[in-house]
Design a protein around this motif. Structure first.
Motif, PDB file in Angstrom:
ATOM      1  N   GLY A 261       0.837  -1.197   0.000  1.00 28.04           N
ATOM      2  CA  GLY A 261       0.000   0.000   0.000  1.00 28.04           C
ATOM      3  C   GLY A 261       0.869   1.243   0.000  1.00 28.04           C
ATOM      4  N   SER A 262       0.279   2.359  -0.396  1.00 27.95           N
ATOM      5  CA  SER A 262       1.034   3.613  -0.490  1.00 27.95           C
ATOM      6  C   SER A 262       0.849   4.512   0.718  1.00 27.95           C
ATOM      7  CB  SER A 262       0.608   4.385  -1.754  1.00 27.95           C
ATOM      8  OG  SER A 262      -0.748   4.801  -1.653  1.00 27.95           O
ATOM      9  N   GLY A 263      -0.169   4.250   1.534  1.00 26.58           N
ATOM     10  CA  GLY A 263      -0.459   5.158   2.640  1.00 26.58           C
ATOM     11  C   GLY A 263      -1.181   6.416   2.208  1.00 26.58           C
ATOM     12  N   LEU A 264      -1.744   6.398   0.994  1.00 31.21           N
ATOM     13  CA  LEU A 264      -2.425   7.582   0.466  1.00 31.21           C
ATOM     14  C   LEU A 264      -3.902   7.340   0.181  1.00 31.21           C
ATOM     15  CD1 LEU A 264       0.364   8.791  -1.964  1.00 31.21           C
ATOM     16  CD2 LEU A 264      -0.542  10.107  -0.053  1.00 31.21           C
ATOM     17  N   GLY A 265      -4.381   6.110   0.423  1.00 29.29           N
ATOM     18  CA  GLY A 265      -5.756   5.790   0.064  1.00 29.29           C
ATOM     19  C   GLY A 265      -6.781   6.659   0.754  1.00 29.29           C
ATOM     20  N   LEU A 266      -6.692   6.786   2.081  1.00 27.73           N
ATOM     21  CA  LEU A 266      -7.669   7.590   2.809  1.00 27.73           C
ATOM     22  C   LEU A 266      -7.490   9.082   2.529  1.00 27.73           C
ATOM     23  CD1 LEU A 266      -7.910   5.795   6.276  1.00 27.73           C
ATOM     24  CD2 LEU A 266      -9.551   5.768   4.394  1.00 27.73           C
ATOM     25  N   ALA A 267      -6.257   9.514   2.279  1.00 24.28           N
ATOM     26  CA  ALA A 267      -6.040  10.920   1.905  1.00 24.28           C
ATOM     27  C   ALA A 267      -6.733  11.231   0.580  1.00 24.28           C
ATOM     28  CB  ALA A 267      -4.547  11.217   1.811  1.00 24.28           C
ATOM     29  N   LEU A 268      -6.690  10.287  -0.362  1.00 23.58           N
ATOM     30  CA  LEU A 268      -7.394  10.464  -1.637  1.00 23.58           C
ATOM     31  C   LEU A 268      -8.901  10.544  -1.407  1.00 23.58           C
ATOM     32  CD1 LEU A 268      -5.437   7.933  -3.883  1.00 23.58           C
ATOM     33  CD2 LEU A 268      -5.569  10.389  -4.249  1.00 23.58           C
ATOM     34  N   VAL A 269      -9.411   9.661  -0.551  1.00 27.23           N
ATOM     35  CA  VAL A 269     -10.851   9.659  -0.254  1.00 27.23           C
ATOM     36  C   VAL A 269     -11.274  11.004   0.325  1.00 27.23           C
ATOM     37  CG1 VAL A 269     -12.640   8.634   1.187  1.00 27.23           C
ATOM     38  CG2 VAL A 269     -10.971   7.169   0.043  1.00 27.23           C
ATOM     39  N   GLN A 270     -10.514  11.486   1.298  1.00 28.48           N
ATOM     40  CA  GLN A 270     -10.876  12.756   1.927  1.00 28.48           C
ATOM     41  C   GLN A 270     -10.804  13.917   0.937  1.00 28.48           C
ATOM     42  OE1 GLN A 270      -8.380  14.571   5.126  1.00 28.48           O
ATOM     43  NE2 GLN A 270     -10.246  14.389   6.330  1.00 28.48           N
ATOM     44  N   ALA A 271      -9.798  13.905   0.062  1.00 31.99           N
ATOM     45  CA  ALA A 271      -9.685  14.981  -0.933  1.00 31.99           C
ATOM     46  C   ALA A 271     -10.901  15.003  -1.845  1.00 31.99           C
ATOM     47  CB  ALA A 271      -8.404  14.799  -1.746  1.00 31.99           C
ATOM     48  N   VAL A 272     -11.365  13.836  -2.260  1.00 28.42           N
ATOM     49  CA  VAL A 272     -12.551  13.757  -3.121  1.00 28.42           C
ATOM     50  C   VAL A 272     -13.779  14.297  -2.399  1.00 28.42           C
ATOM     51  CG1 VAL A 272     -14.156  12.177  -4.267  1.00 28.42           C
ATOM     52  CG2 VAL A 272     -11.693  11.837  -4.500  1.00 28.42           C
ATOM     53  N   VAL A 273     -13.968  13.881  -1.153  1.00 31.28           N
ATOM     54  CA  VAL A 273     -15.150  14.292  -0.397  1.00 31.28           C
ATOM     55  C   VAL A 273     -15.124  15.798  -0.135  1.00 31.28           C
ATOM     56  CG1 VAL A 273     -16.370  14.028   1.797  1.00 31.28           C
ATOM     57  CG2 VAL A 273     -15.458  12.018   0.637  1.00 31.28           C
ATOM     58  N   LEU A 274     -13.966  16.343   0.212  1.00 28.62           N
ATOM     59  CA  LEU A 274     -13.867  17.786   0.449  1.00 28.62           C
ATOM     60  C   LEU A 274     -14.155  18.575  -0.820  1.00 28.62           C
ATOM     61  CD1 LEU A 274     -10.726  17.999   2.785  1.00 28.62           C
ATOM     62  CD2 LEU A 274     -13.135  18.253   3.421  1.00 28.62           C
ATOM     63  N   ARG A 275     -13.698  18.086  -1.976  1.00 34.24           N
ATOM     64  CA  ARG A 275     -13.993  18.774  -3.232  1.00 34.24           C
ATOM     65  C   ARG A 275     -15.494  18.818  -3.501  1.00 34.24           C
ATOM     66  NH1 ARG A 275     -10.713  19.627  -7.511  1.00 34.24           N
ATOM     67  NH2 ARG A 275     -12.456  20.992  -8.057  1.00 34.24           N
ATOM     68  N   HIS A 276     -16.243  17.859  -2.947  1.00 38.46           N
ATOM     69  CA  HIS A 276     -17.694  17.826  -3.128  1.00 38.46           C
ATOM     70  C   HIS A 276     -18.434  18.531  -2.001  1.00 38.46           C
ATOM     71  CE1 HIS A 276     -16.675  14.735  -6.099  1.00 38.46           C
ATOM     72  NE2 HIS A 276     -17.869  14.921  -6.603  1.00 38.46           N
ATOM     73  N   GLY A 277     -17.710  19.202  -1.106  1.00 41.21           N
ATOM     74  CA  GLY A 277     -18.354  19.925  -0.018  1.00 41.21           C
ATOM     75  C   GLY A 277     -18.845  19.037   1.106  1.00 41.21           C
ATOM     76  N   GLY A 278     -18.312  17.836   1.210  1.00 37.79           N
ATOM     77  CA  GLY A 278     -18.737  16.904   2.254  1.00 37.79           C
ATOM     78  C   GLY A 278     -17.696  16.761   3.345  1.00 37.79           C
ATOM     79  N   ARG A 279     -17.849  15.745   4.164  1.00 31.61           N
ATOM     80  CA  ARG A 279     -16.875  15.476   5.222  1.00 31.61           C
ATOM     81  C   ARG A 279     -16.792  13.973   5.486  1.00 31.61           C
ATOM     82  NH1 ARG A 279     -21.222  17.848   8.210  1.00 31.61           N
ATOM     83  NH2 ARG A 279     -22.088  16.483   9.814  1.00 31.61           N
ATOM     84  N   THR A 280     -15.702  13.581   6.111  1.00 26.72           N
ATOM     85  CA  THR A 280     -15.420  12.167   6.343  1.00 26.72           C
ATOM     86  C   THR A 280     -15.351  11.878   7.839  1.00 26.72           C
ATOM     87  OG1 THR A 280     -13.047  12.628   6.215  1.00 26.72           O
ATOM     88  CG2 THR A 280     -14.142  11.899   4.192  1.00 26.72           C
ATOM     89  N   GLU A 281     -15.705  10.645   8.202  1.00 25.34           N
ATOM     90  CA  GLU A 281     -15.591  10.180   9.577  1.00 25.34           C
ATOM     91  C   GLU A 281     -15.098   8.738   9.546  1.00 25.34           C
ATOM     92  OE1 GLU A 281     -19.415  10.507  11.387  1.00 25.34           O
ATOM     93  OE2 GLU A 281     -19.727  12.579  10.727  1.00 25.34           O
ATOM     94  N   LEU A 282     -14.426   8.342  10.611  1.00 26.13           N
ATOM     95  CA  LEU A 282     -13.952   6.961  10.701  1.00 26.13           C
ATOM     96  C   LEU A 282     -14.044   6.484  12.140  1.00 26.13           C
ATOM     97  CD1 LEU A 282     -10.961   5.342   8.905  1.00 26.13           C
ATOM     98  CD2 LEU A 282     -11.183   5.045  11.377  1.00 26.13           C
ATOM     99  N   ARG A 283     -14.633   5.310  12.310  1.00 28.31           N
ATOM    100  CA  ARG A 283     -14.690   4.661  13.624  1.00 28.31           C
ATOM    101  C   ARG A 283     -14.091   3.275  13.481  1.00 28.31           C
ATOM    102  NH1 ARG A 283     -19.893   5.808  12.651  1.00 28.31           N
ATOM    103  NH2 ARG A 283     -20.569   3.657  13.026  1.00 28.31           N
ATOM    104  N   SER A 284     -13.320   2.866  14.485  1.00 30.17           N
ATOM    105  CA  SER A 284     -12.668   1.563  14.375  1.00 30.17           C
ATOM    106  C   SER A 284     -12.325   1.018  15.746  1.00 30.17           C
ATOM    107  CB  SER A 284     -11.392   1.685  13.530  1.00 30.17           C
ATOM    108  OG  SER A 284     -10.834   0.412  13.284  1.00 30.17           O
ATOM    109  N   MET A 285     -12.309  -0.308  15.842  1.00 32.41           N
ATOM    110  CA  MET A 285     -11.879  -1.002  17.047  1.00 32.41           C
ATOM    111  C   MET A 285     -10.991  -2.165  16.636  1.00 32.41           C
ATOM    112  SD  MET A 285     -15.312  -1.131  19.441  1.00 32.41           S
ATOM    113  CE  MET A 285     -14.393  -2.037  20.703  1.00 32.41           C
TER     114      MET A 285
END
Length: 299
Positions: A261-285
């Motif tokens: 992996g590149s370590g950029l997958g979630l950064a890409l996801v967030q960039a896409v969502v921000l460009r659409h005026g949205g926001r991201t959340e993540l929950r994990s255990m």
């Protein structure tokens, strides 16, 4: 407030003070007239002073807001320039290394699939993935955003099929859940290619960081003017102390070591969502799973 209006307001305040001085001189010997006149004049002067102070505060706040917006815009532009430079500087060396490895392999220099050349080849491939994802990230942040009606249900169905086709995807229980009756999800005004890229990254992560037999759910629902998209899995999960950095570039969790992996997958996801005026959340255990939520405005 414009400079002309500020000067006018200052002049009004000075005029009020002059009027107070004149009134004191004229009516100073007639205390009855002065008593009737002075309170009204005082209220008038205080009102002007309050208005002036409010105008100054508003002006200062406006300057601070504009300075912050300018700083954010400059930081984003500098970040984009950095990504472009990094992509440019890495592209040629990577091409040369790949060519050199291919020549060595053709000459039979290291036929062992677990030998040193194979290890070098894996690292070159990883650098190539990072370079490719950096290029994608730079493009996401700068390219014009296409705005068409996007059917989220169609995107989720396609992402589910993509997940099943990934290595190991057939061993996961991948399901898609979207409301279809009594009415379907509202459409999004967005770029279908970028949204598809974001979902593919999330599904890819869910498959990559889970074990055979784990469940992966892609679901969506409407909520207060947004379409909420969730990608959930019963995989490895993320440690609590690593959650604050999951959206940062080139950051990988301790449990991800050894997994390509590149370590950029979630950064890409967030960039896409921000460009659409949205926001991201993540929950994990850890050892339980992860839920990534995307909130995308419907208009």
């Amino acid at each position: 407030m414009s400079r002309r209006r500020r000067i006018g307001l200052t002049g009004a305040v000075l005029a009020a003070f002059l009027a107070a001085m004149v009134a004191t001189l004229v009516f100073g010997s007639d205390w009855r007239v002065y008593v009737r006149f002075a309170p009204a004049l005082g209220v008038f002067v205080l009102g002007l002073l309050a208005a002036g102070a409010t105008a100054v505060v508003i002006d200062v706040r406006g300057r601070i807001t504009r300075a912050r917006e300018s700083a954010r815009a400059e930081a984003a532009a500098e970040h984009h320039r950095f990504l472009r430079r990094l992509d440019h500087e890495l592209k040629n060396p990577l091409t040369a290394m790949r060519l050199g490895l291919a020549n060595l392999a053709a000459a039979g220099a290291d036929p062992d699939p677990d030998g040193p050349l194979a290890g070098v080849g894996e690292q070159v491939a990883r650098l190539a993935r990072i370079t490719g994802d950096l290029r994608k990230l730079a493009d996401i942040e700068s390219r014009p955003l296409e705005r068409v009606a996007v059917d989220v249900a169609v995107l989720l169905d396609a992402a589910g099929e993509t997940g099943r086709d990934l290595p190991g995807g057939a061993d996961r229980r991948i399901s898609v859940s979207v409301p279809r009756v009594p009415w379907p999800l509202p459409t999004l005004a967005g770029d279908p290619d970028l949204l598809e890229l974001a979902l593919e990254n999330l599904v890819g992560n869910a498959v990559k960081y889970s074990d055979p037999g784990c469940a992966i759910e892609l679901r969506a629902f409407a909520e207060d003017g947004y379409v909420v998209v969730e990608v959930a899995d019963t995989g490895r999960g993320i440690r609590a102390d690593e959650l604050p950095t999951v959206w940062e570039e080139l950051v990988r969790g301790s449990d991800a070591r050894g997994t390509p992996g590149s370590g950029l997958g979630l950064a890409l996801v967030q960039a896409v969502v921000l460009r659409h005026g949205g926001r991201t959340e993540l929950r994990s255990m850890p050892e339980s799973g992860t839920v990534v939520r995307l909130r995308l405005p419907t208009s």
